[in-house]
Scaffold this motif. Structure first.
Motif, PDB file in Angstrom:
ATOM      1  N   HIS A 149       0.851  -1.179   0.000  1.00 49.58           N
ATOM      2  CA  HIS A 149       0.000   0.000   0.000  1.00 49.58           C
ATOM      3  C   HIS A 149       0.897   1.242   0.000  1.00 49.58           C
ATOM      4  O   HIS A 149       1.647   1.462   0.951  1.00 49.58           O
ATOM      5  CB  HIS A 149      -0.891  -0.043   1.259  1.00 49.58           C
ATOM      6  CG  HIS A 149      -1.819   1.130   1.417  1.00 49.58           C
ATOM      7  ND1 HIS A 149      -2.748   1.185   2.407  1.00 49.58           N
ATOM      8  CD2 HIS A 149      -1.950   2.282   0.735  1.00 49.58           C
ATOM      9  CE1 HIS A 149      -3.421   2.326   2.334  1.00 49.58           C
ATOM     10  NE2 HIS A 149      -2.944   3.006   1.322  1.00 49.58           N
ATOM     11  N   ARG A 152       1.996  10.042   0.318  1.00 52.17           N
ATOM     12  CA  ARG A 152       3.252   9.372  -0.010  1.00 52.17           C
ATOM     13  C   ARG A 152       3.931   8.670   1.154  1.00 52.17           C
ATOM     14  O   ARG A 152       4.525   7.620   0.975  1.00 52.17           O
ATOM     15  CB  ARG A 152       4.220  10.332  -0.689  1.00 52.17           C
ATOM     16  CG  ARG A 152       3.581  11.005  -1.886  1.00 52.17           C
ATOM     17  CD  ARG A 152       4.529  11.888  -2.606  1.00 52.17           C
ATOM     18  NE  ARG A 152       4.602  13.216  -2.076  1.00 52.17           N
ATOM     19  CZ  ARG A 152       3.848  14.237  -2.512  1.00 52.17           C
ATOM     20  NH1 ARG A 152       2.962  14.043  -3.467  1.00 52.17           N
ATOM     21  NH2 ARG A 152       3.974  15.413  -2.000  1.00 52.17           N
ATOM     22  N   GLY A 153       3.862   9.245   2.354  1.00 49.33           N
ATOM     23  CA  GLY A 153       4.386   8.553   3.536  1.00 49.33           C
ATOM     24  C   GLY A 153       5.824   8.113   3.417  1.00 49.33           C
ATOM     25  O   GLY A 153       6.197   7.056   3.938  1.00 49.33           O
ATOM     26  N   PHE A 183       9.818   8.273   4.408  1.00 49.20           N
ATOM     27  CA  PHE A 183      10.492   8.574   5.665  1.00 49.20           C
ATOM     28  C   PHE A 183      11.483   9.694   5.384  1.00 49.20           C
ATOM     29  O   PHE A 183      12.554   9.467   4.828  1.00 49.20           O
ATOM     30  CB  PHE A 183      11.171   7.323   6.201  1.00 49.20           C
ATOM     31  CG  PHE A 183      10.193   6.198   6.414  1.00 49.20           C
ATOM     32  CD1 PHE A 183       9.180   6.316   7.346  1.00 49.20           C
ATOM     33  CD2 PHE A 183      10.261   5.038   5.658  1.00 49.20           C
ATOM     34  CE1 PHE A 183       8.257   5.305   7.533  1.00 49.20           C
ATOM     35  CE2 PHE A 183       9.346   4.022   5.846  1.00 49.20           C
ATOM     36  CZ  PHE A 183       8.338   4.155   6.784  1.00 49.20           C
ATOM     37  N   GLU A 189      17.525   3.920   1.888  1.00 47.04           N
ATOM     38  CA  GLU A 189      16.970   3.320   3.109  1.00 47.04           C
ATOM     39  C   GLU A 189      15.455   3.166   2.995  1.00 47.04           C
ATOM     40  O   GLU A 189      14.888   2.176   3.478  1.00 47.04           O
ATOM     41  CB  GLU A 189      17.310   4.183   4.323  1.00 47.04           C
ATOM     42  CG  GLU A 189      18.759   4.104   4.737  1.00 47.04           C
ATOM     43  CD  GLU A 189      19.106   5.087   5.851  1.00 47.04           C
ATOM     44  OE1 GLU A 189      19.780   4.680   6.794  1.00 47.04           O
ATOM     45  OE2 GLU A 189      18.694   6.264   5.767  1.00 47.04           O
ATOM     46  N   LEU A 242      13.465  -0.397   3.330  1.00 44.31           N
ATOM     47  CA  LEU A 242      12.329  -0.653   4.226  1.00 44.31           C
ATOM     48  C   LEU A 242      11.166  -1.274   3.464  1.00 44.31           C
ATOM     49  O   LEU A 242      10.386  -2.036   4.029  1.00 44.31           O
ATOM     50  CB  LEU A 242      11.895   0.641   4.900  1.00 44.31           C
ATOM     51  CG  LEU A 242      12.660   0.911   6.188  1.00 44.31           C
ATOM     52  CD1 LEU A 242      12.546   2.359   6.579  1.00 44.31           C
ATOM     53  CD2 LEU A 242      12.128   0.016   7.308  1.00 44.31           C
ATOM     54  N   ALA A 262      11.405  -3.549   1.434  1.00 43.55           N
ATOM     55  CA  ALA A 262      11.646  -4.997   1.397  1.00 43.55           C
ATOM     56  C   ALA A 262      11.811  -5.548   2.807  1.00 43.55           C
ATOM     57  O   ALA A 262      12.396  -6.621   2.992  1.00 43.55           O
ATOM     58  CB  ALA A 262      12.886  -5.283   0.559  1.00 43.55           C
ATOM     59  N   TYR A 263      11.286  -4.846   3.801  1.00 44.23           N
ATOM     60  CA  TYR A 263      11.489  -5.220   5.210  1.00 44.23           C
ATOM     61  C   TYR A 263      11.113  -6.662   5.519  1.00 44.23           C
ATOM     62  O   TYR A 263      11.797  -7.354   6.259  1.00 44.23           O
ATOM     63  CB  TYR A 263      10.667  -4.278   6.097  1.00 44.23           C
ATOM     64  CG  TYR A 263      10.870  -4.498   7.570  1.00 44.23           C
ATOM     65  CD1 TYR A 263      11.989  -3.996   8.216  1.00 44.23           C
ATOM     66  CD2 TYR A 263       9.939  -5.219   8.325  1.00 44.23           C
ATOM     67  CE1 TYR A 263      12.188  -4.202   9.561  1.00 44.23           C
ATOM     68  CE2 TYR A 263      10.136  -5.426   9.682  1.00 44.23           C
ATOM     69  CZ  TYR A 263      11.265  -4.908  10.292  1.00 44.23           C
ATOM     70  OH  TYR A 263      11.452  -5.119  11.627  1.00 44.23           O
ATOM     71  N   GLN A 293       9.219  12.216  -4.653  1.00 45.95           N
ATOM     72  CA  GLN A 293       8.789  11.489  -3.453  1.00 45.95           C
ATOM     73  C   GLN A 293       7.723  10.461  -3.797  1.00 45.95           C
ATOM     74  O   GLN A 293       7.723   9.344  -3.287  1.00 45.95           O
ATOM     75  CB  GLN A 293       8.240  12.467  -2.406  1.00 45.95           C
ATOM     76  CG  GLN A 293       9.326  13.340  -1.803  1.00 45.95           C
ATOM     77  CD  GLN A 293       8.842  14.100  -0.580  1.00 45.95           C
ATOM     78  OE1 GLN A 293       7.728  13.911  -0.120  1.00 45.95           O
ATOM     79  NE2 GLN A 293       9.693  14.959  -0.060  1.00 45.95           N
ATOM     80  N   ARG A 312       9.140   1.994  -3.501  1.00 47.40           N
ATOM     81  CA  ARG A 312       9.259   1.324  -2.207  1.00 47.40           C
ATOM     82  C   ARG A 312       8.188   0.241  -2.051  1.00 47.40           C
ATOM     83  O   ARG A 312       8.478  -0.865  -1.575  1.00 47.40           O
ATOM     84  CB  ARG A 312       9.122   2.369  -1.095  1.00 47.40           C
ATOM     85  CG  ARG A 312       9.403   1.850   0.283  1.00 47.40           C
ATOM     86  CD  ARG A 312       9.196   2.916   1.313  1.00 47.40           C
ATOM     87  NE  ARG A 312       7.822   3.410   1.287  1.00 47.40           N
ATOM     88  CZ  ARG A 312       7.378   4.412   2.039  1.00 47.40           C
ATOM     89  NH1 ARG A 312       8.208   5.032   2.856  1.00 47.40           N
ATOM     90  NH2 ARG A 312       6.129   4.804   1.967  1.00 47.40           N
TER      91      ARG A 312
END
Lengths: 425, 235
Positions: free
Chosen positions: B80, B85-86, B88, B95, B99, B101-102, B140, B147
């Motif tokens: 999601h 955009r959320g 970080f 980075e 995340l 692919a956390y 972004q 991401r």
């Protein structure tokens, strides 16, 4: 000048303790954006846990030589860390998690409530977990045995206690001036050196005497004793009688050897070194954890935005619990180290603890709350201001700390290393 | 692939959704259009587990996911990219992607997906070492989608990818969304920009005050009078 360096050393030691506590405030603020006011009470709990465990263990092993085995230190440390970790987890799980979606103020008030709870429960005098020797008395011709006085209770009770000495605070940088054979003087409490000896102005000297003592059963044992010298500055020829405390007779000193030790101008104690080494290792470890591991990047992600972190697949409840436990463990480590330097433990609700917790909180805010490096910087800065300020004018030493807080809030409200986050829309 | 039935969500006393039903088939781009406050974002948030449904069912590949936590749903293959955009902001673009692919541990496969995402978004590749907060809004948004792709999702939820972006960048991003779909990822796209969304979607739902008002083939809906009047600005 000597005093300056002495204070500098104390600053490094005290500063690392402040930094360890401040890290707990900053970590929790980082993920949940509120001040965990119960944090300093977790620290106090750690100090008392390590006291209680040490007393119980030392009481159990009751070694007459008074030498503390090294593993007692490890046991005391691990129990402080475990107890604080569990309490830290429970505080988050049962007090804060149910309020995760509540307004920030509710959580803040709850934090104060948890703090008061911990302070006051700690003051209750619970059942004794360690007692002194049994007391016997004769009453009406009968021998009556009474339990010994409680040495430690759980909860801890309302009276202040003193931490047993787990590690001797050896001065690491003292130097041996000379050594040789020692004899007792004609007068009791004096010693005679076998070669000329010089004492300089303004320095402290000590005599480590090794002598053989007869046991009751006819065997002998070797005893090392530290004697303080009571000598005027100057050079003394062999045969001059020099006073010592404690006082020993010529017969006692028969056949002794000595080492004459001069204390350094700026003594560096083993305890201080332990405090700094342990604290710095923890801080480096924390830094690596946060910036080099997957869990650390989850913590950082969470501190930006909990929901988005969850969308990445981060188990947010787990990471938040972990952060609380981590903060509590750092506080426990500080709490284990603190009484080694300052062995007097006040009751858990004492103002001294509150002030200590406040200063660590100030350290976190001054450095930039939520910023891990800021908390470390703040810790050292607060210690420096407190100790050097106290050196200049002692009655205001707490005032300097809070004046710094006000100055930082006025001119750099995000803290020294904090930065204002602006988000693009 | 995704089947939502009679979904109801409330924020306190305010009922945001009442009885939303929708369906996404494998390989589709389905778009959910509607005006501000219609409940589009809430629908996505309920699907990905950020808000809990009061009533209704959400089934993903035949499994009910209404009771699962957000991080568990990600593991099922649903990603999601949230509204706004959320990203970080204090972490680098790299980075941010990591995340994404956390949940994964297959490092060689992660590297492949990273390469694929960077091929789709060459701009993101240029910015890898940069702190994400310093990027432009369009960049972004690209990071946010890249991401989300790092989790190798089977279903990708996109919330208003056009929000606040210049028309040219919107064009670019929508072209890439279509590319992603053609490479095999199913997409549920929430948009206020109905014009763009209906162009790339196979099917569409129109959400009005918390309920589905219309549904059907995207091309046909784009021709319908109500949609043209209400959402495409054609009199």
């Amino acid at each position: 000048m000597d005093e300056f360096f002495q204070i500098l050393i104390a600053t490094v030691a005290v500063g690392s303790l402040y930094a360890l506590i401040a890290l707990g405030y900053t970590l929790v603020y980082g993920v949940l954006k509120f001040i965990n006011f119960a944090h300093s009470d977790v620290f106090v709990l750690g100090a008392w846990t390590s006291f209680t465990v040490s007393v119980v263990v030392l009481n159990k092993i009751a070694d007459p030589s008074g030498v503390t085995p090294w593993w007692v230190v490890v046991v005391a440390f691990l129990s402080a860390v475990t107890v604080c970790g569990v309490v830290g987890y429970c505080i988050e799980r049962f007090a804060y998690r149910p309020l995760r979606k509540a307004p920030r103020l509710n959580v803040l008030i709850t934090a104060i409530g948890v703090s008061l709870l911990l302070q006051n429960v700690g003051q209750i005098t619970g059942p004794a977990v360690a007692r002194g020797p049994e007391k016997t008395s004769i009453k009406d011709g009968q021998t009556v045995t009474q339990a010994g006085d409680p040495l430690a209770t759980v909860p801890f009770g309302a009276s202040p206690k003193s931490m047993p000495k787990l590690i001797e605070n050896v001065v690491l940088n003292e130097s041996v001036m000379q050594s040789g054979n020692l004899a007792g003087g004609a007068m009791r409490g004096t010693v005679v050196f076998d070669k000329p000896v010089t004492f300089s102005e303004g320095r402290q000297y000590r005599l480590d005497v090794t002598r053989t003592v007869a046991n009751a059963d006819g065997t002998t044992r070797v005893v090392v004793e530290k004697l303080n010298l009571d000598a005027e500055p100057g050079t003394f020829e062999p045969g001059t009688e020099i006073r010592t405390t404690p006082r020993r007779t010529a017969a006692e000193l028969q056949g002794s050897t000595y080492e004459l030790i001069r204390s350094p101008r700026v003594p560096i104690g083993l305890i201080e070194v332990i405090i700094v080494v342990v604290s710095l290792s923890l801080m480096v470890g924390l830094q690596l954890l946060i910036f080099r591991t997957k869990l650390g990047s989850a913590m950082r992600a969470l501190s930006h935005n909990i929901e988005t972190a969850a969308l990445m697949g981060v188990n947010t409840n787990f990471v938040i619990s972990f952060t609380f436990v981590l903060g509590a463990v750092l506080a426990a480590s500080a709490a284990f180290l603190y009484p080694m330097k300052y062995p007097g433990l006040n009751q858990t609700a004492h103002g001294i603890w509150v002030l200590l917790g406040l200063k660590a909180f100030v350290a976190a805010v001054v450095g930039g709350i939520g910023n891990v490096r800021g908390a470390v910087l703040g810790g050292f800065l607060i210690a420096a201001i407190e100790l050097f300020g106290g050196w200049a004018y002692a009655p205001l030493k707490d005032v300097y700390v809070f004046a710094l807080l006000i100055a930082v809030l006025l001119y750099r409200p995000n803290g020294l290393l904090g930065r204002a986050v602006t988000e693009k829309v | 692939m995704l089947e939502v039935r009679d979904l109801s969500v409330s924020y306190g006393a305010i009922r945001a959704l009442h009885g939303v039903s929708l369906r996404v088939e494998r390989g589709e781009i389905v778009t959910l259009i509607g005006s501000n406050g219609a409940g589009k974002t809430t629908t996505l948030r309920a699907i990905s587990g950020l808000v809990k449904a009061q009533a209704g069912t959400i089934a993903y590949e035949g499994q009910s996911i209404a009771k699962l936590a957000a991080h568990e749903i990600v593991k099922l293959g649903m990603s999601h990219a949230p509204e706004g955009r959320g990203i970080f902001p204090l972490m680098t673009v790299e980075e941010n992607l990591e995340l994404g692919a956390y949940i994964r541990h297959d490092h060689s496969e992660i590297a492949k997906d990273r390469e694929m995402a960077l091929t789709l978004f060459p701009r993101v590749r240029e910015r890898l070492k940069q702190v994400a907060g310093t990027l432009s809004g369009g960049e972004q948004q690209m990071v946010a989608i890249a991401r989300a792709l790092m989790a190798r999702p089977k279903l990708l939820l996109l919330d208003e990818p056009s929000l606040g972006l210049a028309p040219q960048i919107v064009q670019t991003i929508f072209k890439i969304i279509r590319d992603i779909n053609q490479r095999g990822t199913t997409i549920l796209l929430v948009e206020q920009n109905a014009h763009m969304a209906l162009q790339i979607a196979h099917r569409a739902y129109v959400l009005e005050t918390g309920a589905i008002a219309m549904e059907g083939d995207a091309k046909e809906l784009a021709k319908s009078d109500e949609v043209r009047k209400a959402y495409l600005g054609v009199a």
